[in-house]
Design an enzyme around this catalytic site. Structure first.
Site, PDB file in Angstrom:
ATOM      1  N   ASN A   1       0.830  -1.195   0.000  1.00 39.37           N
ATOM      2  CA  ASN A   1       0.000   0.000   0.000  1.00 39.37           C
ATOM      3  C   ASN A   1       0.871   1.253   0.000  1.00 39.37           C
ATOM      4  OD1 ASN A   1       0.566  -0.828   2.763  1.00 39.37           O
ATOM      5  ND2 ASN A   1      -0.966   0.629   3.488  1.00 39.37           N
TER       6      ASN A   1
ATOM      7  N   GLU B   1       0.109   5.166   0.788  1.00 38.31           N
ATOM      8  CA  GLU B   1      -0.856   6.156   1.235  1.00 38.31           C
ATOM      9  C   GLU B   1      -0.529   7.539   0.683  1.00 38.31           C
ATOM     10  OE1 GLU B   1      -2.120   4.093   5.459  1.00 38.31           O
ATOM     11  OE2 GLU B   1      -0.975   5.951   5.523  1.00 38.31           O
TER      12      GLU B   1
ATOM     13  N   CYS C   1      -3.986   0.616  -2.764  1.00 37.35           N
ATOM     14  CA  CYS C   1      -3.956  -0.601  -1.943  1.00 37.35           C
ATOM     15  C   CYS C   1      -2.895  -1.565  -2.461  1.00 37.35           C
ATOM     16  CB  CYS C   1      -5.319  -1.289  -1.978  1.00 37.35           C
ATOM     17  SG  CYS C   1      -6.642  -0.298  -1.257  1.00 37.35           S
TER      18      CYS C   1
ATOM     19  N   GLU D   1      -3.138  -4.752  -2.994  1.00 36.54           N
ATOM     20  CA  GLU D   1      -3.668  -5.678  -3.994  1.00 36.54           C
ATOM     21  C   GLU D   1      -3.646  -5.052  -5.384  1.00 36.54           C
ATOM     22  OE1 GLU D   1      -5.956  -6.359  -0.087  1.00 36.54           O
ATOM     23  OE2 GLU D   1      -5.053  -4.672  -1.164  1.00 36.54           O
TER      24      GLU D   1
ATOM     25  N   CYS E   1     -10.332  -4.631   0.507  1.00 32.53           N
ATOM     26  CA  CYS E   1     -11.445  -3.683   0.495  1.00 32.53           C
ATOM     27  C   CYS E   1     -12.349  -3.984  -0.703  1.00 32.53           C
ATOM     28  CB  CYS E   1     -10.921  -2.245   0.433  1.00 32.53           C
ATOM     29  SG  CYS E   1     -10.211  -1.771  -1.167  1.00 32.53           S
TER      30      CYS E   1
ATOM     31  N   CYS F   1     -10.779  -3.351  -4.188  1.00 32.86           N
ATOM     32  CA  CYS F   1      -9.817  -4.389  -4.580  1.00 32.86           C
ATOM     33  C   CYS F   1     -10.524  -5.681  -4.971  1.00 32.86           C
ATOM     34  CB  CYS F   1      -8.808  -4.633  -3.468  1.00 32.86           C
ATOM     35  SG  CYS F   1      -7.623  -3.269  -3.314  1.00 32.86           S
TER      36      CYS F   1
END
Length: 143
Positions: free
Chosen positions: A48, A50, A59, A61, A92, A95
């Site tokens: 990830n 941010e 993310c 993934e 999430c 994803c």
């Protein structure tokens, strides 16, 4: 969902755990690593990243999927995800939808970097029961 014997979960989790160390998570301190087993057997990783504008966060993934696509692969056979925290977190919703673009269903192994947290294997079909698929798009016959 049964796990196909050709998936080496230990190697996938190790790759996800390693890339998780490179995560950029100064706001949440919740580092995530993902390792995808592609159709040809190659492993693609992502973490990830941010951003102060939270909606721009990437993310792990989707980061791994981007690496896979950049390499020319279009099939996902399995994914392992390693998160921080007292439970092994799952992908999430965004994803989950992106994963379904490349696999109708696939095994997903969830683990935590914290010692003593139970890992588990689930499936994309269990996590996203009714995905939006390309066949649902309206097409135009107008030329």
């Amino acid at each position: 969902m049964g796990t196909p014997p050709s998936i080496d979960w230990n190697s996938l989790v190790a790759a996800a755990r390693e890339v998780r160390e490179h995560a950029y998570a100064p706001y949440s301190n919740y580092r995530v690593g993902a390792a995808i087993l592609g159709g040809a057997g190659r492993v693609y990783t992502g973490c990830n990243v941010e951003n102060v504008s939270y909606g721009l966060t990437i993310c792990a993934e989707r980061s791994a999927i981007s690496a896979m696509i950049a390499d020319g692969e279009r099939i996902i056979r399995a994914i392992a995800i390693v998160t921080d925290g007292p439970v092994a977190g799952s992908p999430c919703g965004a994803c989950r939808q992106v994963l379904t673009e490349f696999a109708e269903d696939l095994p997903i192994h969830l683990a935590s970097a914290q010692a003593g947290v139970m890992a588990r294997t689930t499936s994309l079909a269990k996590l996203l029961a009714e995905p939006f698929r390309p066949g649902m798009l309206l097409t135009s016959d107008k030329g």
